[in-house]
Design an enzyme around this catalytic site. Structure first.
Site, PDB file in Angstrom:
ATOM      1  N   ARG A 165     -10.976 -14.283  12.057  1.00  0.00           N
ATOM      2  CA  ARG A 165      -9.841 -13.648  12.767  1.00  0.00           C
ATOM      3  C   ARG A 165     -10.198 -13.346  14.226  1.00  0.00           C
ATOM      4  O   ARG A 165      -9.819 -12.304  14.768  1.00  0.00           O
ATOM      5  CB  ARG A 165      -9.417 -12.354  12.079  1.00  0.00           C
ATOM      6  CG  ARG A 165      -8.832 -12.545  10.700  1.00  0.00           C
ATOM      7  CD  ARG A 165      -7.554 -13.361  10.762  1.00  0.00           C
ATOM      8  NE  ARG A 165      -6.797 -13.233   9.536  1.00  0.00           N
ATOM      9  CZ  ARG A 165      -7.018 -13.968   8.439  1.00  0.00           C
ATOM     10  NH1 ARG A 165      -7.958 -14.892   8.443  1.00  0.00           N
ATOM     11  NH2 ARG A 165      -6.281 -13.784   7.356  1.00  0.00           N
ATOM     12  N   SER A 237      -1.771  -8.739   7.203  1.00  0.00           N
ATOM     13  CA  SER A 237      -2.946  -7.869   7.038  1.00  0.00           C
ATOM     14  C   SER A 237      -3.070  -6.954   8.243  1.00  0.00           C
ATOM     15  O   SER A 237      -3.151  -7.425   9.368  1.00  0.00           O
ATOM     16  CB  SER A 237      -4.224  -8.700   6.969  1.00  0.00           C
ATOM     17  OG  SER A 237      -4.185  -9.578   5.893  1.00  0.00           O
ATOM     18  N   GLU A 332      -6.761  -5.560  12.289  1.00  0.00           N
ATOM     19  CA  GLU A 332      -6.534  -6.973  12.587  1.00  0.00           C
ATOM     20  C   GLU A 332      -5.385  -7.122  13.585  1.00  0.00           C
ATOM     21  O   GLU A 332      -5.349  -8.036  14.403  1.00  0.00           O
ATOM     22  CB  GLU A 332      -6.203  -7.748  11.300  1.00  0.00           C
ATOM     23  CG  GLU A 332      -6.444  -9.230  11.485  1.00  0.00           C
ATOM     24  CD  GLU A 332      -5.539 -10.119  10.681  1.00  0.00           C
ATOM     25  OE1 GLU A 332      -4.821 -10.908  11.322  1.00  0.00           O
ATOM     26  OE2 GLU A 332      -5.555 -10.029   9.448  1.00  0.00           O
TER      27      GLU A 332
HETATM   28  N1  EPU Z   1      -7.368  -6.625  -3.688  1.00  0.00           N
HETATM   29  C1  EPU Z   1      -7.170  -5.447  -4.378  1.00  0.00           C
HETATM   30  N2  EPU Z   1      -6.039  -4.713  -4.090  1.00  0.00           N
HETATM   31  C2  EPU Z   1      -5.134  -5.101  -3.171  1.00  0.00           C
HETATM   32  C3  EPU Z   1      -5.352  -6.303  -2.465  1.00  0.00           C
HETATM   33  C4  EPU Z   1      -6.479  -7.054  -2.736  1.00  0.00           C
HETATM   34  O1  EPU Z   1      -7.957  -5.047  -5.222  1.00  0.00           O
HETATM   35  O2  EPU Z   1      -4.148  -4.388  -2.975  1.00  0.00           O
HETATM   36  C5  EPU Z   1      -8.590  -7.433  -3.976  1.00  0.00           C
HETATM   37  C6  EPU Z   1      -8.522  -8.252  -5.227  1.00  0.00           C
HETATM   38  O3  EPU Z   1      -9.795  -8.176  -5.815  1.00  0.00           O
HETATM   39  C7  EPU Z   1      -8.302  -9.665  -4.752  1.00  0.00           C
HETATM   40  C8  EPU Z   1      -9.033  -9.637  -3.428  1.00  0.00           C
HETATM   41  O4  EPU Z   1      -8.814  -8.326  -2.925  1.00  0.00           O
HETATM   42  O5  EPU Z   1      -8.873 -10.575  -5.618  1.00  0.00           O
HETATM   43  C9  EPU Z   1      -8.511 -10.660  -2.424  1.00  0.00           C
HETATM   44  O6  EPU Z   1      -7.114 -10.477  -2.258  1.00  0.00           O
HETATM   45  P1  EPU Z   1      -6.201 -11.583  -1.559  1.00  0.00           P
HETATM   46  O7  EPU Z   1      -6.451 -12.902  -2.176  1.00  0.00           O
HETATM   47  O8  EPU Z   1      -4.801 -11.084  -1.541  1.00  0.00           O
HETATM   48  O9  EPU Z   1      -6.807 -11.692  -0.115  1.00  0.00           O
HETATM   49  P2  EPU Z   1      -7.259 -10.631   0.964  1.00  0.00           P
HETATM   50  O10 EPU Z   1      -8.720 -10.781   1.183  1.00  0.00           O
HETATM   51  O11 EPU Z   1      -6.757  -9.277   0.608  1.00  0.00           O
HETATM   52  C10 EPU Z   1      -6.997 -12.334   2.924  1.00  0.00           C
HETATM   53  C11 EPU Z   1      -6.314 -12.426   4.262  1.00  0.00           C
HETATM   54  C12 EPU Z   1      -4.828 -12.721   4.099  1.00  0.00           C
HETATM   55  C13 EPU Z   1      -4.678 -14.018   3.320  1.00  0.00           C
HETATM   56  C14 EPU Z   1      -5.379 -13.860   1.973  1.00  0.00           C
HETATM   57  C15 EPU Z   1      -5.371 -15.123   1.168  1.00  0.00           C
HETATM   58  C16 EPU Z   1      -7.591 -10.979   5.727  1.00  0.00           C
HETATM   59  C17 EPU Z   1      -7.605  -9.722   6.524  1.00  0.00           C
HETATM   60  N3  EPU Z   1      -6.499 -11.214   5.008  1.00  0.00           N
HETATM   61  O12 EPU Z   1      -6.488 -11.179   2.265  1.00  0.00           O
HETATM   62  O13 EPU Z   1      -4.284 -12.903   5.395  1.00  0.00           O
HETATM   63  O14 EPU Z   1      -3.326 -14.352   3.124  1.00  0.00           O
HETATM   64  O15 EPU Z   1      -6.787 -13.520   2.201  1.00  0.00           O
HETATM   65  O16 EPU Z   1      -6.259 -16.035   1.712  1.00  0.00           O
HETATM   66  O17 EPU Z   1      -8.560 -11.716   5.770  1.00  0.00           O
HETATM   67  C18 EPU Z   1      -3.077 -11.999   7.227  1.00  0.00           C
HETATM   68  O18 EPU Z   1      -4.052 -12.265   7.927  1.00  0.00           O
HETATM   69  O19 EPU Z   1      -2.072 -11.447   7.711  1.00  0.00           O
HETATM   70  C19 EPU Z   1      -3.129 -12.263   5.795  1.00  0.00           C
HETATM   71  C20 EPU Z   1      -2.147 -11.927   4.971  1.00  0.00           C
END
Ligand code: EPU
Length: 336
Positions: A165, A237, A332
């Site tokens: 990012r 995010s 972010e």
């Molecule tokens: N999780 C929770 N609770 C929540 C959300 C997530 O426990 O409310 C945990 C779960 O264990 C889940 C893990 O977090 O397995 C990963 O969650 P998710 O796949 O939704 O991904 P993220 O790491 O929370 C990142 C990006 C997103 C992107 C997703 C999918 C960042 C800051 N965010 O989120 O990007 O869509 O991966 O690849 O890296 C954005 O940048 O605006 C965005 C939405």
């Protein structure tokens, strides 16, 4: 032709939907128009901000300066061979419009990044990423207007210094560059990436690996978890997933054995959404703003609130995560 407006409302130009305004807003449709701004008094003097889709921004007040929207609309194939295509794409093209066109044409590389809001010009700035892919994997280079010299410059992928990012456009070149064209190198040979989470399973259920099925799976996943800005103000995010040293992660895991984490370089990334959820804040509401009930790293506006309220909630979230885990969250979203 350049368009210029004074006291322009920004409600439809930020995905939080906050009702703020800009002293001046300029729309530019070509590089010569942007170069012309060298002698524009509103643009050349005072505060300025380059606006893409407004999907990664939080306005906390009216903007007392000049906002520039680069609206270059070309999608031009260059160097088109049997194996690959290089696309030159204007900064004003809507990101998902580009992804959709590439999937239709059978060009591989953008499909995992389906449905991300915003414009092509914004994609290199924060190196957008999702479902195991990042913009840096396919960006060959970026053309921009340098606002110190008002000349057109080019940076190769390496020179953009992409990180998680992050890029040179968020650091050394912050407020000094107007991205005009992004060059993408896309493959015409299948090269699928379905290793993220349950993507592979979803794609299998849709009939197997293809560009269309990956796009459908990503779109369905995003729609299931992430709020649509047209229905609920948000900027995706709000926080980055924090990076911690391996030893610190091990210590945390002793206290929280179920903590998810992902190896990242020399350390470990912990999902911010998980940390926030563990603090009991998932779905929390403070007046007109809140933490999204389905994905805790997204802050939302239920209507009628202000950027200041979102910022206060973000501070509360950071404090809670610091108190419980000793981990510092980084924003972010760009706060203006
Ligand atoms: N999780 C929770 N609770 C929540 C959300 C997530 O426990 O409310 C945990 C779960 O264990 C889940 C893990 O977090 O397995 C990963 O969650 P998710 O796949 O939704 O991904 P993220 O790491 O929370 C990142 C990006 C997103 C992107 C997703 C999918 C960042 C800051 N965010 O989120 O990007 O869509 O991966 O690849 O890296 C954005 O940048 O605006 C965005 C939405």
């Amino acid at each position: 032709m350049l368009e210029k407006f004074y006291s322009h409302p920004l409600k439809n130009l930020n995905t939080f939907g906050f009702d703020v305004s800009a002293r001046c807003l300029i729309r530019a449709y070509s590089v010569p128009e942007i170069l012309q701004l060298r002698s524009d008094r509103d643009f050349a003097c005072g505060k300025r901000l380059v606006l893409g889709g407004g999907s990664n921004l939080l306005f906390t007040s009216d903007f007392d300066g000049c906002i520039l929207q680069p609206l270059l609309q070309n999608i031009s194939p260059e160097d088109d061979t049997d194996a690959r295509v290089r696309l030159r794409v204007g900064a004003g093209v809507a990101w998902d419009e580009l992804v959709s066109r590439c999937v239709e044409r059978g060009w591989h590389g953008l499909e995992n990044l389906s449905l991300i809001p915003g414009t092509v010009g914004a994609c290199p700035v924060q190196n957008i990423g999702a479902y195991g892919a990042e913009a840096k994997d396919v960006i060959e280079g970026v053309e921009y207007v340098d606002l110190d010299s008002f000349t057109v410059k080019y940076l190769s992928n390496e020179q953009c210094r992409f990180g998680y990012r992050s890029s040179i456009f968020k650091k050394e070149l912050k407020d000094k560059a107007v991205i005009t064209q992004v060059l993408f190198g896309l493959s015409k040979q299948p090269r699928y990436n379905t290793s993220y989470g349950s993507l592979s399973e979803m794609v299998k259920q849709l009939g197997g690996e293809s560009l269309h099925n990956i796009r459908r799976a990503v779109v369905a996943t995003r729609r299931g978890k992430l709020p649509d800005p047209a229905e609920m103000g948000n900027a995706g995010s709000f926080f980055k997933n924090p990076f911690v040293e391996k030893s610190a992660a091990e210590e945390l895991r002793k206290r929280h054995p179920d903590m998810p984490s992902f190896a990242s370089g020399s350390g470990v990334k912990i999902p911010a959404g998980w940390l926030i959820e563990q603090c009991g804040l998932k779905g929390a509401r403070r007046g007109s703003v809140g933490v999204h009930p389905k994905q805790a790293l997204v802050l939302v506006s239920y209507g009628g609130g202000t950027g200041g309220e979102v910022l206060a909630l973000a501070r509360e979230v950071c404090q809670a995560v610091r108190d419980k885990f000793g981990v510092a969250l980084e924003l972010e979203v760009n706060v203006v």
